[in-house]
Design an enzyme around this catalytic site. Structure first.
Site, PDB file in Angstrom:
ATOM      1  N   ARG A  91       0.859  -1.198   0.000  1.00  0.00           N
ATOM      2  CA  ARG A  91       0.000   0.000   0.000  1.00  0.00           C
ATOM      3  C   ARG A  91       0.884   1.232   0.000  1.00  0.00           C
ATOM      4  O   ARG A  91       1.802   1.336   0.828  1.00  0.00           O
ATOM      5  CB  ARG A  91      -0.902   0.046   1.225  1.00  0.00           C
ATOM      6  CG  ARG A  91      -1.448   1.460   1.442  1.00  0.00           C
ATOM      7  CD  ARG A  91      -2.486   1.577   2.505  1.00  0.00           C
ATOM      8  NE  ARG A  91      -3.732   0.979   2.073  1.00  0.00           N
ATOM      9  CZ  ARG A  91      -4.911   1.257   2.630  1.00  0.00           C
ATOM     10  NH1 ARG A  91      -4.996   2.107   3.631  1.00  0.00           N
ATOM     11  NH2 ARG A  91      -5.998   0.675   2.198  1.00  0.00           N
ATOM     12  N   HIS A 140      -7.555   0.854  -6.190  1.00  0.00           N
ATOM     13  CA  HIS A 140      -7.773   0.096  -4.954  1.00  0.00           C
ATOM     14  C   HIS A 140      -8.565  -1.181  -5.300  1.00  0.00           C
ATOM     15  O   HIS A 140      -9.737  -1.319  -4.953  1.00  0.00           O
ATOM     16  CB  HIS A 140      -8.550   0.972  -3.958  1.00  0.00           C
ATOM     17  CG  HIS A 140      -8.474   0.519  -2.538  1.00  0.00           C
ATOM     18  ND1 HIS A 140      -7.725  -0.563  -2.117  1.00  0.00           N
ATOM     19  CD2 HIS A 140      -9.075   0.997  -1.415  1.00  0.00           C
ATOM     20  CE1 HIS A 140      -7.864  -0.715  -0.808  1.00  0.00           C
ATOM     21  NE2 HIS A 140      -8.682   0.215  -0.361  1.00  0.00           N
ATOM     22  N   ASP A 158     -16.632   8.543  -1.469  1.00  0.00           N
ATOM     23  CA  ASP A 158     -15.332   8.336  -0.824  1.00  0.00           C
ATOM     24  C   ASP A 158     -14.942   9.672  -0.187  1.00  0.00           C
ATOM     25  O   ASP A 158     -15.579  10.701  -0.466  1.00  0.00           O
ATOM     26  CB  ASP A 158     -14.294   7.916  -1.889  1.00  0.00           C
ATOM     27  CG  ASP A 158     -12.914   7.624  -1.299  1.00  0.00           C
ATOM     28  OD1 ASP A 158     -12.822   7.321  -0.089  1.00  0.00           O
ATOM     29  OD2 ASP A 158     -11.918   7.707  -2.059  1.00  0.00           O
ATOM     30  N   ARG A 160     -14.030  -7.183   2.968  1.00  0.00           N
ATOM     31  CA  ARG A 160     -12.610  -7.015   2.633  1.00  0.00           C
ATOM     32  C   ARG A 160     -11.846  -8.295   2.981  1.00  0.00           C
ATOM     33  O   ARG A 160     -10.973  -8.730   2.247  1.00  0.00           O
ATOM     34  CB  ARG A 160     -11.986  -5.838   3.406  1.00  0.00           C
ATOM     35  CG  ARG A 160     -12.588  -4.461   3.149  1.00  0.00           C
ATOM     36  CD  ARG A 160     -12.452  -4.006   1.708  1.00  0.00           C
ATOM     37  NE  ARG A 160     -11.098  -4.103   1.207  1.00  0.00           N
ATOM     38  CZ  ARG A 160     -10.086  -3.269   1.543  1.00  0.00           C
ATOM     39  NH1 ARG A 160     -10.304  -2.253   2.349  1.00  0.00           N
ATOM     40  NH2 ARG A 160      -8.881  -3.434   1.029  1.00  0.00           N
TER      41      ARG A 160
HETATM   42  N1  NVA Z   1      -9.389   7.621  -1.465  1.00  0.00           N
HETATM   43  C1  NVA Z   1      -9.078   7.153  -0.136  1.00  0.00           C
HETATM   44  C2  NVA Z   1      -9.419   5.704   0.024  1.00  0.00           C
HETATM   45  C3  NVA Z   1      -9.163   5.148   1.405  1.00  0.00           C
HETATM   46  C4  NVA Z   1      -9.445   3.695   1.521  1.00  0.00           C
HETATM   47  C5  NVA Z   1      -7.610   7.414   0.146  1.00  0.00           C
HETATM   48  O1  NVA Z   1      -6.770   7.127  -0.723  1.00  0.00           O
HETATM   49  O2  NVA Z   1      -7.283   7.914   1.227  1.00  0.00           O
HETATM   50  N1   CP Z   2     -11.062   0.925   2.844  1.00  0.00           N
HETATM   51  C1   CP Z   2      -9.776   0.847   3.231  1.00  0.00           C
HETATM   52  O1   CP Z   2      -8.884   0.565   2.453  1.00  0.00           O
HETATM   53  O2   CP Z   2      -9.582   1.111   4.542  1.00  0.00           O
HETATM   54  P1   CP Z   2      -8.167   1.194   5.292  1.00  0.00           P
HETATM   55  O3   CP Z   2      -7.507   2.455   4.853  1.00  0.00           O
HETATM   56  O4   CP Z   2      -8.523   1.179   6.737  1.00  0.00           O
HETATM   57  O5   CP Z   2      -7.367  -0.007   4.889  1.00  0.00           O
END
Ligand code: NVA
Ligand code: CP
Length: 329
Positions: free
Chosen positions: A107, A134, A229, A315
């Site tokens: 990530r 994602h 989001d 998830r």
């Molecule tokens: N768009 C958000 C998604 C979090 C799961 C981010 O990248 O912070």
């Molecule tokens: N939705 C999601 O990816 O959440 P986290 O940032 O907690 O992993």
């Protein structure tokens, strides 16, 4: 017998509709087995590593629990605490990890980074969120939609908010692949890149998906699913809040907005979400801009149409399916 051919999951663009369906069916099966207490420790003795350059609750915990349920050992490396990025390049880190582990989750920032890890690794690499995509989140969302609506093809899914980041891009890609009636509802400057839109339009021609791009919230009319989001994503600068709020305010998912969708529409959100002032950032934004609840209001988030915690649980099951499909041969 597992006939899955992919080494990695970097973006759903690389996967066919049949492969995505296969993963969703596998996730449903693994979910049922877990609920019934049927163990599936088919990867005993294997080791995977989770490489996080950004924070996480769901993705980290889903990879950890999925790994444990499959019988594996799981190592977590957080945004600090390893040599990566400071004394060691991504490429070198990947070449070390691939010698020790049987799978690598990443990530972080650019999609090119997860690509570079995959290129320098002999073991499966899974994208746990980049700026651009994602993919494991979309699998969880689609499993959730299937559970609540029974099918995916033809489902009218409206996404409101920042369309040019990981979630907006990924909803569009997933919808194009699986034949949904996808509606991106956002100011034009926050739509996905033209290049990605064109690619998805090509895919849509083959799958029967419908892709609509609109600045008008009335486009939500007749939707089965309403998604949003956060308006400012991890890694973006604090200074963008003001501009983003002014651009996206009218795209907030509130009661009036939900009333435009079908009566039995569901609300989904990848989480975390700013729906009240019970978070540090939520409170700061409230003090500065006077908004209690940003991309979604508290009443919708807590209301009967919201399935966000089913989505969060999924998830685990969908990530387990990805690990299973790419590792069990
Ligand atoms: N768009 C958000 C998604 C979090 C799961 C981010 O990248 O912070
Ligand atoms: N939705 C999601 O990816 O959440 P986290 O940032 O907690 O992993």
């Amino acid at each position: 017998m597992n006939k899955f051919n992919h080494k990695d999951l970097l973006t759903l663009l690389d996967y066919s509709p049949e492969e995505i369906s296969y993963l969703l069916d596998l996730a449903a099966k693994l979910k049922e087995e877990k609920k019934k207490g049927i163990p599936h420790e088919v990867l005993k003795g294997k080791n995977i590593v989770l490489l996080f350059e950004k924070d996480s609750t769901r993705t980290r915990c889903a990879f950890e629990t999925a790994g444990h349920d499959l019988g594996m050992n799981v190592t977590y490396i957080g945004p600090t605490g390893s040599q990566m990025g400071k004394k060691e390049s991504i490429k070198d880190t990947a070449r070390v990890l691939t010698r020790m582990f049987d799978g690598i989750e990443y990530r972080g920032y650019a999609q090119d980074i997860v690509k570079e890890i995959a290129m320098n690794s002999k073991v499966p690499v899974w994208n746990g969120l980049t700026n651009e995509f994602h993919p494991t989140q979309i699998l969880a969302d689609f499993l959730t939609i299937k559970e609540h609506k029974g099918y995916l093809k033809g489902i009218a899914l409206s996404y409101l908010g920042d369309g040019r980041y990981n979630m907006g891009n990924s909803y569009m890609v997933g919808s194009a692949k699986m034949g949904l009636d996808f509606r991106m509802i956002a100011p034009k400057e926050l739509w996905p890149s033209q290049e990605l839109i064109d690619e998805c339009k090509k895919i849509a021609k083959e799958t029967g998906a419908k892709l609509t791009f609109s600045e008008d919230i009335n486009t939500v009319k007749g939707s089965d699913v309403v998604a949003t989001d956060v308006w400012v994503s991890m890694g973006e600068e604090d200074k963008v809040w003001e501009e983003r709020i002014s651009k996206l305010k009218k795209y907030q998912v509130n009661k009036e907005l939900m009333a435009l969708a079908k009566k039995d529409a569901i609300f989904i959100h990848c989480l975390p979400s700013f729906h009240n002032i019970e978070t540090k950032i939520g409170l700061e934004v409230y003090n500065k801009f006077g908004m209690n609840g940003l991309e979604v209001t508290e009443d919708v988030f807590e209301g009967p149409q919201s399935v966000v915690f089913d989505e969060a649980e999924n998830r685990l099951h969908t990530i387990k399916a990805v690990i299973y499909a790419t590792m069990v041969k």
